[in-house]
Design a protein around this motif. Structure first.
Motif, PDB file in Angstrom:
ATOM      1  N   PHE A  52       0.862  -1.176   0.000  1.00  0.00           N
ATOM      2  CA  PHE A  52       0.000   0.000   0.000  1.00  0.00           C
ATOM      3  C   PHE A  52       0.903   1.232   0.000  1.00  0.00           C
ATOM      4  O   PHE A  52       1.885   1.274   0.748  1.00  0.00           O
ATOM      5  CB  PHE A  52      -0.889   0.025   1.239  1.00  0.00           C
ATOM      6  N   ARG A  53       0.580   2.216  -0.818  1.00  0.00           N
ATOM      7  CA  ARG A  53       1.325   3.476  -0.853  1.00  0.00           C
ATOM      8  C   ARG A  53       0.354   4.620  -0.607  1.00  0.00           C
ATOM      9  O   ARG A  53      -0.600   4.801  -1.350  1.00  0.00           O
ATOM     10  CB  ARG A  53       2.040   3.658  -2.192  1.00  0.00           C
ATOM     11  N   LEU A  54       0.619   5.381   0.467  1.00  0.00           N
ATOM     12  CA  LEU A  54      -0.275   6.454   0.869  1.00  0.00           C
ATOM     13  C   LEU A  54       0.500   7.765   0.908  1.00  0.00           C
ATOM     14  O   LEU A  54       1.345   7.973   1.788  1.00  0.00           O
ATOM     15  CB  LEU A  54      -0.874   6.155   2.243  1.00  0.00           C
ATOM     16  N   LEU A  55       0.231   8.645  -0.055  1.00  0.00           N
ATOM     17  CA  LEU A  55       0.837   9.978  -0.039  1.00  0.00           C
ATOM     18  C   LEU A  55       0.149  10.787   1.050  1.00  0.00           C
ATOM     19  O   LEU A  55      -1.080  10.913   1.056  1.00  0.00           O
ATOM     20  CB  LEU A  55       0.675  10.663  -1.395  1.00  0.00           C
ATOM     21  N   LEU A  56       0.917  11.309   2.011  1.00  0.00           N
ATOM     22  CA  LEU A  56       0.323  12.033   3.132  1.00  0.00           C
ATOM     23  C   LEU A  56      -0.426  13.260   2.643  1.00  0.00           C
ATOM     24  O   LEU A  56      -0.014  13.904   1.673  1.00  0.00           O
ATOM     25  CB  LEU A  56       1.410  12.430   4.130  1.00  0.00           C
ATOM     26  N   PRO A  57      -1.533  13.649   3.300  1.00  0.00           N
ATOM     27  CA  PRO A  57      -2.284  14.840   2.889  1.00  0.00           C
ATOM     28  C   PRO A  57      -1.401  16.085   2.795  1.00  0.00           C
ATOM     29  O   PRO A  57      -1.510  16.866   1.853  1.00  0.00           O
ATOM     30  CB  PRO A  57      -3.347  14.978   3.982  1.00  0.00           C
ATOM     31  N   GLY A  90       6.376  26.272  15.351  1.00  0.00           N
ATOM     32  CA  GLY A  90       6.745  24.949  15.831  1.00  0.00           C
ATOM     33  C   GLY A  90       5.637  23.925  15.674  1.00  0.00           C
ATOM     34  O   GLY A  90       5.464  23.040  16.513  1.00  0.00           O
ATOM     35  N   THR A  91       4.866  24.016  14.589  1.00  0.00           N
ATOM     36  CA  THR A  91       3.723  23.131  14.399  1.00  0.00           C
ATOM     37  C   THR A  91       4.109  21.864  13.634  1.00  0.00           C
ATOM     38  O   THR A  91       5.188  21.776  13.052  1.00  0.00           O
ATOM     39  CB  THR A  91       2.595  23.857  13.647  1.00  0.00           C
ATOM     40  N   VAL A  92       3.189  20.888  13.667  1.00  0.00           N
ATOM     41  CA  VAL A  92       3.437  19.607  13.010  1.00  0.00           C
ATOM     42  C   VAL A  92       2.240  19.209  12.163  1.00  0.00           C
ATOM     43  O   VAL A  92       1.117  19.698  12.358  1.00  0.00           O
ATOM     44  CB  VAL A  92       3.727  18.483  14.039  1.00  0.00           C
ATOM     45  N   TYR A  93       2.503  18.303  11.210  1.00  0.00           N
ATOM     46  CA  TYR A  93       1.446  17.559  10.536  1.00  0.00           C
ATOM     47  C   TYR A  93       1.435  16.173  11.166  1.00  0.00           C
ATOM     48  O   TYR A  93       2.494  15.566  11.343  1.00  0.00           O
ATOM     49  CB  TYR A  93       1.724  17.417   9.043  1.00  0.00           C
ATOM     50  N   ALA A  94       0.263  15.661  11.518  1.00  0.00           N
ATOM     51  CA  ALA A  94       0.181  14.343  12.146  1.00  0.00           C
ATOM     52  C   ALA A  94      -1.025  13.589  11.599  1.00  0.00           C
ATOM     53  O   ALA A  94      -2.112  14.169  11.419  1.00  0.00           O
ATOM     54  CB  ALA A  94       0.087  14.470  13.662  1.00  0.00           C
ATOM     55  N   TYR A  95      -0.820  12.291  11.355  1.00  0.00           N
ATOM     56  CA  TYR A  95      -1.869  11.451  10.786  1.00  0.00           C
ATOM     57  C   TYR A  95      -1.815  10.073  11.425  1.00  0.00           C
ATOM     58  O   TYR A  95      -0.741   9.558  11.715  1.00  0.00           O
ATOM     59  CB  TYR A  95      -1.688  11.320   9.268  1.00  0.00           C
ATOM     60  N   VAL A  96      -2.996   9.482  11.644  1.00  0.00           N
ATOM     61  CA  VAL A  96      -3.090   8.104  12.106  1.00  0.00           C
ATOM     62  C   VAL A  96      -3.880   7.312  11.069  1.00  0.00           C
ATOM     63  O   VAL A  96      -4.991   7.715  10.684  1.00  0.00           O
ATOM     64  CB  VAL A  96      -3.773   7.989  13.488  1.00  0.00           C
ATOM     65  N   TYR A  97      -3.289   6.192  10.633  1.00  0.00           N
ATOM     66  CA  TYR A  97      -3.937   5.306   9.668  1.00  0.00           C
ATOM     67  C   TYR A  97      -4.275   3.980  10.344  1.00  0.00           C
ATOM     68  O   TYR A  97      -3.469   3.434  11.098  1.00  0.00           O
ATOM     69  CB  TYR A  97      -3.018   5.045   8.477  1.00  0.00           C
ATOM     70  N   SER A  98      -5.469   3.461  10.037  1.00  0.00           N
ATOM     71  CA  SER A  98      -5.928   2.196  10.593  1.00  0.00           C
ATOM     72  C   SER A  98      -6.441   1.309   9.461  1.00  0.00           C
ATOM     73  O   SER A  98      -7.096   1.793   8.528  1.00  0.00           O
ATOM     74  CB  SER A  98      -7.039   2.438  11.622  1.00  0.00           C
ATOM     75  N   TYR A  99      -6.156   0.020   9.560  1.00  0.00           N
ATOM     76  CA  TYR A  99      -6.505  -0.926   8.494  1.00  0.00           C
ATOM     77  C   TYR A  99      -7.844  -1.585   8.782  1.00  0.00           C
ATOM     78  O   TYR A  99      -8.110  -2.019   9.907  1.00  0.00           O
ATOM     79  CB  TYR A  99      -5.412  -1.996   8.401  1.00  0.00           C
ATOM     80  N   ALA A 100      -8.693  -1.677   7.757  1.00  0.00           N
ATOM     81  CA  ALA A 100      -9.978  -2.384   7.868  1.00  0.00           C
ATOM     82  C   ALA A 100     -10.493  -2.696   6.467  1.00  0.00           C
ATOM     83  O   ALA A 100     -10.395  -1.855   5.565  1.00  0.00           O
ATOM     84  CB  ALA A 100     -11.007  -1.557   8.631  1.00  0.00           C
ATOM     85  N   GLY A 101     -10.989  -3.899   6.292  1.00  0.00           N
ATOM     86  CA  GLY A 101     -11.628  -4.246   5.023  1.00  0.00           C
ATOM     87  C   GLY A 101     -10.742  -4.133   3.805  1.00  0.00           C
ATOM     88  O   GLY A 101     -11.213  -3.760   2.721  1.00  0.00           O
ATOM     89  N   ILE A 107      -7.706   8.031  10.255  1.00  0.00           N
ATOM     90  CA  ILE A 107      -8.616   8.212  11.391  1.00  0.00           C
ATOM     91  C   ILE A 107      -8.225   9.409  12.265  1.00  0.00           C
ATOM     92  O   ILE A 107      -8.981   9.779  13.166  1.00  0.00           O
ATOM     93  CB  ILE A 107      -8.711   6.938  12.247  1.00  0.00           C
ATOM     94  N   PHE A 108      -7.059   9.986  12.030  1.00  0.00           N
ATOM     95  CA  PHE A 108      -6.713  11.269  12.655  1.00  0.00           C
ATOM     96  C   PHE A 108      -6.040  12.130  11.606  1.00  0.00           C
ATOM     97  O   PHE A 108      -5.084  11.706  10.946  1.00  0.00           O
ATOM     98  CB  PHE A 108      -5.773  11.109  13.848  1.00  0.00           C
ATOM     99  N   ASP A 109      -6.544  13.351  11.458  1.00  0.00           N
ATOM    100  CA  ASP A 109      -6.040  14.279  10.446  1.00  0.00           C
ATOM    101  C   ASP A 109      -5.798  15.634  11.116  1.00  0.00           C
ATOM    102  O   ASP A 109      -6.699  16.199  11.739  1.00  0.00           O
ATOM    103  CB  ASP A 109      -7.073  14.420   9.326  1.00  0.00           C
ATOM    104  N   THR A 110      -4.573  16.149  10.989  1.00  0.00           N
ATOM    105  CA  THR A 110      -4.220  17.427  11.604  1.00  0.00           C
ATOM    106  C   THR A 110      -5.192  18.538  11.237  1.00  0.00           C
ATOM    107  O   THR A 110      -5.622  19.313  12.092  1.00  0.00           O
ATOM    108  CB  THR A 110      -2.797  17.843  11.169  1.00  0.00           C
ATOM    109  N   ALA A 111      -5.527  18.622   9.955  1.00  0.00           N
ATOM    110  CA  ALA A 111      -6.379  19.723   9.495  1.00  0.00           C
ATOM    111  C   ALA A 111      -7.741  19.688  10.176  1.00  0.00           C
ATOM    112  O   ALA A 111      -8.270  20.727  10.589  1.00  0.00           O
ATOM    113  CB  ALA A 111      -6.529  19.665   7.975  1.00  0.00           C
TER     114      ALA A 111
END
Length: 233
Positions: A52-57, A90-101, A107-111
């Motif tokens: 799987f290849r996921l380009l971050l937002p 001093g801000t960050v971009y943060a993302y959480v990915y979860s697998y299903a189906g 499931i978590f998006d900074t924006a």
């Protein structure tokens, strides 16, 4: 032509088949700089051989890192990716990915988090600042006397009244840290946002939101404000 490089590699079962997968980040590094572009999350499914290849937002920045841990409580590791934006706040971009189906979900998006958390910061008479959170509805009073006489004299009259209205702000996400607060094997997220006074470097403290998965989304379970202590002579 710039080529993609592997930035970080981790191993863990993120697909739920009990076979450790290979999770890594790739990016294109700017020549003569640590600035990265096209940051991509790659998962190699060790059982099927697929990937799987996921380009971050938001796929540019500095020092991207990966953490694998169960945030949803289903016994399968999720993927947390955090990247420094390089901005003055001093801000960050943060993302959480979860697998299903058979696919990975964000499931978590900074924006979205930045949009949902709204605050006001108002300087008050008597050397205080009031931080108000809209959701959850909370109010915090900060003591500004630790900022020193020179700082206070720019803002306040000798009697402690404001020379003119002063408004600060709470910055977008400054840090996102996985912590298993109740030690049950499921991680919560500790989200930090800087409280700024008149400019970014005029830091008054941090808002901390503890986020917990509620089977559909992360919700704020607890909220705190942290401040620096004054040096005691």
């Amino acid at each position: 032509m710039d080529e993609k490089q592997v930035i970080q590699v981790h191993h863990g079962d993120v697909t739920g088949d009990r076979v450790p997968d290979i999770v890594y980040l790739t990016a294109v590094q700017t020549a003569g700089s640590s600035f990265l572009q096209q940051i991509t999350l790659v998962v190699q499914d060790r059982r099927t051989g697929g990937s799987f290849r996921l380009l971050l937002p938001e796929n540019t920045g500095y020092n991207p890192t990966v953490f694998l841990g169960d945030f949803t409580g289903n016994g399968v590791k999720d993927i947390l990716v955090v990247t420094d934006t390089g901005g003055s706040g001093g801000t960050v971009y943060a993302y959480v990915y979860s697998y299903a189906g058979g696919r990975f979900y964000l499931i978590f998006d900074t924006a979205l988090f930045n949009k949902q958390t709204q605050y006001s910061v108002q300087y008050k008479n008597d050397y205080k600042a009031e931080v108000t959170s809209r959701q959850p509805a909370k109010r915090y009073i900060l003591d500004l006397t630790t900022k020193g006489a020179a700082y206070l004299n720019e803002i306040y009259n000798p009697d402690g009244t404001l020379k003119q209205p002063v408004e600060g702000w709470v910055s977008p996400l400054s840090g996102l840290y996985p912590i298993d607060f109740d030690r049950n094997g499921v991680y919560e997220l500790n989200a930090w946002q800087g409280i700024a006074g008149r400019y970014n470097a005029d830091r008054l403290g941090y808002v901390q939101n503890v986020l917990k998965w509620n089977e559909r989304a992360f919700q704020i379970e607890e909220q705190y404000v942290s401040i620096w202590g004054e040096e005691k002579e």
